[in-house]
Scaffold this motif. Structure first.
Motif, PDB file in Angstrom:
ATOM      1  N   PHE A 211       0.812  -1.218   0.000  1.00 17.80           N
ATOM      2  CA  PHE A 211       0.000   0.000   0.000  1.00 17.80           C
ATOM      3  C   PHE A 211       0.847   1.272   0.000  1.00 17.80           C
ATOM      4  O   PHE A 211       0.327   2.369  -0.175  1.00 17.80           O
ATOM      5  N   ILE A 212       2.154   1.133   0.232  1.00 15.95           N
ATOM      6  CA  ILE A 212       3.058   2.285   0.261  1.00 15.95           C
ATOM      7  C   ILE A 212       3.751   2.401  -1.093  1.00 15.95           C
ATOM      8  O   ILE A 212       4.165   1.411  -1.673  1.00 15.95           O
ATOM      9  N   GLY A 213       3.870   3.630  -1.574  1.00 12.58           N
ATOM     10  CA  GLY A 213       4.500   3.854  -2.872  1.00 12.58           C
ATOM     11  C   GLY A 213       3.500   4.366  -3.907  1.00 12.58           C
ATOM     12  O   GLY A 213       2.282   4.412  -3.678  1.00 12.58           O
ATOM     13  N   ARG A 214       4.023   4.773  -5.062  1.00 10.92           N
ATOM     14  CA  ARG A 214       3.187   5.336  -6.125  1.00 10.92           C
ATOM     15  C   ARG A 214       2.276   4.260  -6.698  1.00 10.92           C
ATOM     16  O   ARG A 214       2.753   3.204  -7.120  1.00 10.92           O
ATOM     17  N   PRO A 215       0.982   4.534  -6.723  1.00 13.32           N
ATOM     18  CA  PRO A 215       0.062   3.516  -7.255  1.00 13.32           C
ATOM     19  C   PRO A 215       0.289   3.264  -8.740  1.00 13.32           C
ATOM     20  O   PRO A 215       0.472   4.196  -9.531  1.00 13.32           O
TER      21      PRO A 215
ATOM     22  N   CYS B 228      -2.047  -1.673  -7.571  1.00 15.46           N
ATOM     23  CA  CYS B 228      -3.430  -1.526  -7.125  1.00 15.46           C
ATOM     24  C   CYS B 228      -4.137  -2.880  -7.068  1.00 15.46           C
ATOM     25  O   CYS B 228      -4.915  -3.154  -6.140  1.00 15.46           O
ATOM     26  N   MET B 229      -3.918  -3.714  -8.088  1.00  9.61           N
ATOM     27  CA  MET B 229      -4.554  -5.034  -8.076  1.00  9.61           C
ATOM     28  C   MET B 229      -3.945  -5.926  -7.001  1.00  9.61           C
ATOM     29  O   MET B 229      -4.649  -6.699  -6.339  1.00  9.61           O
ATOM     30  N   LEU B 230      -2.619  -5.802  -6.788  1.00  8.00           N
ATOM     31  CA  LEU B 230      -1.943  -6.682  -5.835  1.00  8.00           C
ATOM     32  C   LEU B 230      -2.335  -6.356  -4.400  1.00  8.00           C
ATOM     33  O   LEU B 230      -2.604  -7.254  -3.598  1.00  8.00           O
ATOM     34  N   ARG B 231      -2.382  -5.060  -4.065  1.00  9.74           N
ATOM     35  CA  ARG B 231      -2.584  -4.688  -2.666  1.00  9.74           C
ATOM     36  C   ARG B 231      -3.938  -5.154  -2.138  1.00  9.74           C
ATOM     37  O   ARG B 231      -4.030  -5.627  -1.000  1.00  9.74           O
ATOM     38  N   HIS B 232      -4.979  -5.049  -2.939  1.00 11.09           N
ATOM     39  CA  HIS B 232      -6.299  -5.436  -2.448  1.00 11.09           C
ATOM     40  C   HIS B 232      -6.493  -6.955  -2.437  1.00 11.09           C
ATOM     41  O   HIS B 232      -7.093  -7.507  -1.501  1.00 11.09           O
ATOM     42  N   THR B 233      -6.033  -7.605  -3.493  1.00 11.96           N
ATOM     43  CA  THR B 233      -6.200  -9.066  -3.535  1.00 11.96           C
ATOM     44  C   THR B 233      -5.304  -9.750  -2.515  1.00 11.96           C
ATOM     45  O   THR B 233      -5.714 -10.726  -1.859  1.00 11.96           O
ATOM     46  N   ALA B 234      -4.042  -9.248  -2.365  1.00 11.68           N
ATOM     47  CA  ALA B 234      -3.142  -9.842  -1.370  1.00 11.68           C
ATOM     48  C   ALA B 234      -3.704  -9.653   0.026  1.00 11.68           C
ATOM     49  O   ALA B 234      -3.671 -10.579   0.863  1.00 11.68           O
ATOM     50  N   PHE B 235      -4.212  -8.458   0.287  1.00 15.02           N
ATOM     51  CA  PHE B 235      -4.825  -8.191   1.576  1.00 15.02           C
ATOM     52  C   PHE B 235      -6.005  -9.126   1.827  1.00 15.02           C
ATOM     53  O   PHE B 235      -6.127  -9.740   2.903  1.00 15.02           O
ATOM     54  N   GLY B 236      -6.887  -9.277   0.857  1.00 17.90           N
ATOM     55  CA  GLY B 236      -8.073 -10.105   1.039  1.00 17.90           C
ATOM     56  C   GLY B 236      -7.735 -11.573   1.253  1.00 17.90           C
ATOM     57  O   GLY B 236      -8.297 -12.233   2.150  1.00 17.90           O
ATOM     58  N   ILE B 237      -6.828 -12.114   0.442  1.00 20.27           N
ATOM     59  CA  ILE B 237      -6.516 -13.540   0.512  1.00 20.27           C
ATOM     60  C   ILE B 237      -5.732 -13.874   1.776  1.00 20.27           C
ATOM     61  O   ILE B 237      -6.015 -14.857   2.475  1.00 20.27           O
ATOM     62  N   THR B 238      -4.700 -13.045   2.100  1.00 20.62           N
ATOM     63  CA  THR B 238      -3.878 -13.354   3.277  1.00 20.62           C
ATOM     64  C   THR B 238      -4.691 -13.265   4.568  1.00 20.62           C
ATOM     65  O   THR B 238      -4.495 -14.079   5.501  1.00 20.62           O
ATOM     66  N   PHE B 239      -5.598 -12.307   4.639  1.00 21.57           N
ATOM     67  CA  PHE B 239      -6.391 -12.182   5.851  1.00 21.57           C
ATOM     68  C   PHE B 239      -7.395 -13.318   5.969  1.00 21.57           C
ATOM     69  O   PHE B 239      -7.685 -13.782   7.084  1.00 21.57           O
ATOM     70  N   VAL B 240      -7.942 -13.759   4.855  1.00 18.48           N
ATOM     71  CA  VAL B 240      -8.839 -14.921   4.931  1.00 18.48           C
ATOM     72  C   VAL B 240      -8.066 -16.160   5.356  1.00 18.48           C
ATOM     73  O   VAL B 240      -8.552 -16.985   6.161  1.00 18.48           O
TER      74      VAL B 240
ATOM     75  N   ILE C   6     -13.757  -8.703 -13.809  1.00 17.01           N
ATOM     76  CA  ILE C   6     -14.877  -7.830 -14.212  1.00 17.01           C
ATOM     77  C   ILE C   6     -14.478  -6.352 -14.187  1.00 17.01           C
ATOM     78  O   ILE C   6     -14.601  -5.642 -15.183  1.00 17.01           O
ATOM     79  N   ASN C   7     -14.000  -5.870 -13.068  1.00 16.37           N
ATOM     80  CA  ASN C   7     -13.662  -4.441 -12.934  1.00 16.37           C
ATOM     81  C   ASN C   7     -12.599  -4.288 -11.859  1.00 16.37           C
ATOM     82  O   ASN C   7     -12.903  -3.993 -10.707  1.00 16.37           O
ATOM     83  N   PRO C   8     -11.336  -4.455 -12.237  1.00 21.17           N
ATOM     84  CA  PRO C   8     -10.270  -4.489 -11.237  1.00 21.17           C
ATOM     85  C   PRO C   8      -9.939  -3.084 -10.717  1.00 21.17           C
ATOM     86  O   PRO C   8     -10.285  -2.075 -11.336  1.00 21.17           O
ATOM     87  N   PRO C   9      -9.258  -2.993  -9.603  1.00 17.94           N
ATOM     88  CA  PRO C   9      -8.761  -1.694  -9.130  1.00 17.94           C
ATOM     89  C   PRO C   9      -7.761  -1.093 -10.132  1.00 17.94           C
ATOM     90  O   PRO C   9      -7.081  -1.837 -10.850  1.00 17.94           O
ATOM     91  N   PHE C  10      -7.659   0.210 -10.167  1.00 24.06           N
ATOM     92  CA  PHE C  10      -6.753   0.872 -11.115  1.00 24.06           C
ATOM     93  C   PHE C  10      -6.279   2.200 -10.508  1.00 24.06           C
ATOM     94  O   PHE C  10      -6.948   2.789  -9.658  1.00 24.06           O
ATOM     95  N   PRO C  11      -5.095   2.671 -10.925  1.00 26.80           N
ATOM     96  CA  PRO C  11      -4.599   3.948 -10.393  1.00 26.80           C
ATOM     97  C   PRO C  11      -5.454   5.111 -10.896  1.00 26.80           C
ATOM     98  O   PRO C  11      -5.858   5.144 -12.056  1.00 26.80           O
ATOM     99  N   LYS C  12      -5.693   6.069 -10.027  1.00 26.23           N
ATOM    100  CA  LYS C  12      -6.578   7.182 -10.370  1.00 26.23           C
ATOM    101  C   LYS C  12      -6.010   8.485  -9.805  1.00 26.23           C
ATOM    102  O   LYS C  12      -5.449   8.501  -8.712  1.00 26.23           O
TER     103      LYS C  12
ATOM    104  N   LEU D 261      -2.986  10.709  -5.792  1.00 25.18           N
ATOM    105  CA  LEU D 261      -2.810   9.464  -6.539  1.00 25.18           C
ATOM    106  C   LEU D 261      -3.305   8.329  -5.650  1.00 25.18           C
ATOM    107  O   LEU D 261      -2.758   8.083  -4.574  1.00 25.18           O
ATOM    108  N   GLU D 262      -4.328   7.661  -6.093  1.00 20.49           N
ATOM    109  CA  GLU D 262      -4.928   6.607  -5.293  1.00 20.49           C
ATOM    110  C   GLU D 262      -5.333   5.446  -6.186  1.00 20.49           C
ATOM    111  O   GLU D 262      -5.328   5.562  -7.412  1.00 20.49           O
ATOM    112  N   CYS D 263      -5.647   4.375  -5.547  1.00 20.11           N
ATOM    113  CA  CYS D 263      -6.144   3.207  -6.274  1.00 20.11           C
ATOM    114  C   CYS D 263      -7.671   3.208  -6.200  1.00 20.11           C
ATOM    115  O   CYS D 263      -8.260   3.045  -5.115  1.00 20.11           O
ATOM    116  N   ALA D 264      -8.258   3.428  -7.338  1.00 21.84           N
ATOM    117  CA  ALA D 264      -9.721   3.339  -7.387  1.00 21.84           C
ATOM    118  C   ALA D 264     -10.130   1.883  -7.247  1.00 21.84           C
ATOM    119  O   ALA D 264      -9.439   0.966  -7.707  1.00 21.84           O
ATOM    120  N   LEU D 265     -11.263   1.664  -6.610  1.00 16.04           N
ATOM    121  CA  LEU D 265     -11.681   0.291  -6.308  1.00 16.04           C
ATOM    122  C   LEU D 265     -12.110  -0.483  -7.533  1.00 16.04           C
ATOM    123  O   LEU D 265     -12.120  -1.721  -7.518  1.00 16.04           O
TER     124      LEU D 265
END
Length: 863
Positions: free
Chosen positions: A650-654, A659-671, A727-733, A745-749
């Motif tokens: 989550f740290i660094g320029r999106p 953007c795709m890695l941070r959300h999916t890695a977060f979701g899978i590792t926490f599950v 379907i609609n992955p996260p992307f830099p915005k 600069l953020e990662c849109a959902l």
């Protein structure tokens, strides 16, 4: 030059002058008719004649009309005689004309075989000057009849020139003026035979406007004399100045011997804010005006003058020096006429023994008399003119004299072209050749004349009979010794293209009004600087505007910008609002303190998880490790390492991948982590059930079933993430709406449903784990892991419940920081609550790490 004063409308003046001209034409016609009826008949023009002062015969004759006397001596008829006063300037013009004719006669290429003669006439007042012109045209004088002239040069005054030309035009007699500047004479319908070698006042005014525009003098005043010349010039200046954005604060008339006008002018000069004043007057009016205001000590003004007075050093007196210091204006170009200076100084009364004017000038120059007198010295006629200081002997600068010089050459070249013949026709016009004794039609050939004088000045005419307009920009500079120097500091030449007509000489010192060493500043309102916009006040002149700061998000990068420009979306104005700068981009980076601290805590979490794994691995055979399902414990520790590591994504320029890695890695590792905790909770419950008699529940939830349950729970999250990314992955915005002055600069959902599905699934597992652990918290054993799991899950759920409003309300990089904090806090809660107590027993309380101690207090009971 100055026109005769008239209180009638311009149209009425033309009508009256037309009727006067018709009367003169009738008189001339009868005179010419009388001459043709009988050659022996004596012809005599009615009224006063004898205006001719100098003459010389020749094959072709040109005439000149000058006002060498300002009051002509008339018969007194018993009432006494009127005194004579003499005009040195006009006398100098007449002598220049004679010099030029003699120079042309010495030229073997111009008018070869043809001698050029002259007749110079002197008149005083409009009526006598018109009579002198008629005398020149008809050839009649007090001595009888002679051949008429082929063309006429004169007069200096625009008003007199109008009167003369109204008479000459119907007779098709060319009329060339050397100093009549009124733009009204450009009307070829009224004055078809008029030409001039001096520029029209229209060009002079254009030059004055360009002068003011060049020095950014946009706020000026005008003082003009009464009369058609000044009024027309002032009106033209107002019109042309308005086109260039120059405003006239006041326009004041001046008349001689009217004190109330002087008081009004002085008060206006003192009260008004404009520093530049255009003095549009003839020489005589300028002398009177300066004499009237010198006692008022008007200083600090930049005086601008026209060619009528700007080069006249005689205007400077003790009282006017401070006024005229730094004065600037347009003058007729300085010319070099070889031999003219010597010719003027070589004048002797014996050259024209019959001329009373030369004798009068001589007596005036040397303060002597040709008539014996006891009070004055006797003139010998041999005195040296070079010892006299006057306008006549000033031979270092020829300005107006050059126009007389060019006028004579103009007629000579046209006569030369007229006499050419080739194959029976004139090469200039293509018409049949003429014979010498036929009245010469000079008029048509003047239009085609194009020649260059000895000093390189080009002479030609446009369709209005106007010559090329050339002016010198001169500056009055007073020296320490009290002398005056009129310095040429620039040029205005209409032959150059637009933008190059007005030029200032390089490395030329200019003295400004008020003896200032800086350019005088004369504006109603200072220009609006960049960063502001110009607003016109309809109740004021266009130069008196207002400046307003540009609104937020807009700029103006030009002076006096009428509008402010909106910066592009990715840009924002600087502090001065004169530039659009690229917006600062904001994201959580490793270079700022918050990013460094969060990354450090993440690394610390990885290190502690790794250290815990080492401790558990080295004490793998101890009861406390075995009792708490070592396989799930190691898998949980591994998932915690991944949880801590995923916070770093989550740290660094999106970017697209981050953007795709941070959300999916977060979701899978926490599950994966929660699945392990849920498995451990179920193991605790099953282990308690297994201690009851006839219970075989553990065979249904052994190690294999534990692995499958963790895999299934995690696989569901993997499927959700795959659908989200597909379907609609996260992307830099670039978020430019939250902050106006910077870009987030953020990662849109991408898919909001996908994000909340991932988060909701984690919450569901965490809530289920919390309920089960809560039910098993009071099971009787010496070290009940269910209590630790309950407490860890309580913290976990509290963190993520708090995360939701904080995530929604936090701006920019703080949104990411909140998410990282939630990940680290929940991970540390699981690591600390579940593993730190065990590590404490393993390291610091090894006596409690025994099977006896663990089993000693177990008291089975029904749940």
């Amino acid at each position: 030059m100055h026109l005769n004063n008239c209180l009638c409308p311009v149209e009425l003046i033309h009508v009256l002058k037309w009727w006067l001209a018709m009367g003169w034409i009738t008189l001339i016609s009868f005179t010419l008719l009388a001459r043709t009826m009988s050659e022996n008949q004596t012809c005599k023009m009615i009224g006063q004649t004898g205006f001719m002062e100098f003459s010389k015969g020749g094959d072709l004759i040109i005439g000149g009309v000058f006002s060498m006397t300002s009051t002509r001596k008339l018969n007194d008829y018993g009432y006494g005689a009127f005194p004579n006063t003499y005009c040195i300037k006009e006398f100098k013009f007449a002598r220049t004309m004679i010099f030029t004719v003699e120079e042309i006669n010495r030229n073997t290429e111009l008018l070869p075989g043809v001698s050029l003669g002259y007749r110079v006439f002197n008149g005083c007042g409009s009526e006598n000057l018109v009579r002198a012109a008629i005398e020149a045209v008809t050839g009649e004088d007090s001595k009888g009849c002679s051949d008429p002239i082929q063309a006429l040069i004169g007069h200096s005054s625009s008003g007199v020139t109008q009167d003369i030309n109204l008479i000459l035009s119907p007779l098709s007699v060319p009329h060339v003026s050397h100093l009549s500047t009124c733009s009204c004479l450009s009307n070829k319908r009224l004055y078809p035979t008029f030409f001039r070698t001096v520029p029209s006042d229209h060009f002079q005014i254009l030059g004055l406007v360009q002068l003011m525009k060049h020095f950014d003098w946009l706020w000026v005043g005008i003082i003009h004399s009464e009369g058609l010349y000044s009024k027309e010039g002032t009106a033209t200046f107002n019109m042309e100045a308005k086109k260039e954005g120059i405003c006239v604060e006041y326009t004041l008339p001046y008349a001689k011997a009217r004190p109330f006008m002087v008081n009004t002018i002085v008060n206006t000069l003192r009260e008004c804010s404009s520093k530049v004043v255009l003095l549009f007057m003839s020489l005589s009016f300028t002398k009177s005006f300066l004499s009237d205001i010198e006692e008022y000590k008007i200083t600090g003004k930049q005086w601008i003058g026209g060619e009528a007075w700007i080069t006249q050093e005689s205007l400077a007196s003790v009282g006017t020096r401070s006024i005229l210091q730094g004065a600037m204006g347009l003058a007729l170009p300085l010319a070099n006429i070889p031999g003219l200076g010597e010719y003027l100084l070589s004048l002797k009364p014996t050259d024209e023994p019959q001329s009373t004017i030369i004798k009068a000038f001589w007596e005036n120059f040397f303060e002597c008399s040709f008539s014996p007198s006891n009070t004055t010295a006797v003139c010998t006629g041999t005195e040296d003119l070079s010892t006299v200081s006057s306008g006549y002997t000033a031979i270092t600068q020829f300005r107006a004299e050059n126009n007389v010089y060019k006028a004579v050459y103009l007629l000579a070249y046209s006569l030369h072209a007229l006499l050419q013949c080739k194959n029976g026709s004139n090469p200039t016009t293509g018409k049949p050749c003429i014979v010498l004794n036929v009245t010469l039609q000079v008029l048509e050939h003047i239009k085609y004349v194009n020649f260059t004088t000895q000093d390189g000045a080009k002479v030609s005419f446009d369709e209005n009979g106007e010559s090329i307009a050339q002016y010198d920009l001169v500056n009055w500079q007073m020296k320490e010794d009290g002398s005056i120097e009129i310095v040429n500091v620039g040029q205005y030449d209409t032959s150059y293209p637009d933008g190059e007509k007005f030029k200032i000489k390089d490395n030329t010192k200019i003295v400004w009004g008020g003896d200032s060493d800086k350019v005088v500043r004369s504006v109603c309102t200072e220009p609006c600087p960049p960063g502001t916009r110009k607003a016109i006040n309809k109740l004021k002149l266009v130069c008196c505007f207002e400046c307003f700061q540009c609104p937020e998000g807009t700029i103006s990068n030009q002076t006096n910008s009428p509008d402010c420009l909106i910066c592009p979306p990715e840009f924002w104005p600087n502090e001065k609002k004169d530039k659009c700068l690229l917006k600062k981009t904001e994201y959580l980076s490793y270079e700022e303190i918050m990013g460094i601290l969060l990354a450090a805590f993440g690394c610390i979490g990885v290190f502690l998880s790794l250290l815990t794994s080492i401790i558990f691995f080295t004490h793998n055979e101890t009861p406390i490790v075995k009792a708490n399902n070592s396989e799930l414990s190691f898998l949980l520790l591994f998932s915690l390492k991944l949880c801590f590591l995923c916070s770093l994504t989550f740290i660094g320029r999106p970017t697209q991948w981050s953007c795709m890695l941070r959300h999916t890695a977060f979701g899978i590792t926490f599950v994966l982590c929660i699945s392990c905790v849920l498995g451990k909770t179920l193991v605790v419950l099953m282990a308690f059930r297994a201690t009851l008699p006839a219970s075989n529940v553990m065979k249904w939830f052994g190690p294999a079933q534990q692995r499958v349950s963790v895999l299934c729970f995690t696989l569901i999250q993997v499927i959700i993430c795959i659908l989200w990314l597909t379907i609609n992955p996260p992307f830099p915005k670039k978020n430019m709406s939250y902050y106006k002055e910077k870009i987030i600069l953020e990662c849109a959902l991408g898919s909001v449903v996908g994000f909340w599905a991932v988060l909701g699934y984690i919450g569901l597992l965490a809530f289920l784990c919390f309920i089960l652990a809560f039910l098993a918290r009071k099971l009787p054993d010496s070290f009940n892991e269910a209590k630790l799991i309950t407490f860890s899950m309580l913290i976990f759920c509290a963190v993520w419940i708090t995360f939701i409003p904080a995530y929604v309300s936090s701006p920019g990089k703080f949104t990411v920081a909140v998410e990282i904090f939630a990940i680290l806090a929940s991970s540390f809660a699981l690591l600390g609550c579940i593993f730190f107590p065990k590590c404490y027993i393993i390291i610091f309380r090894p006596e409690q790490n025994s099977k006896k101690h663990l089993m000693g207090k177990i008291q089975p009971r029904n749940l």
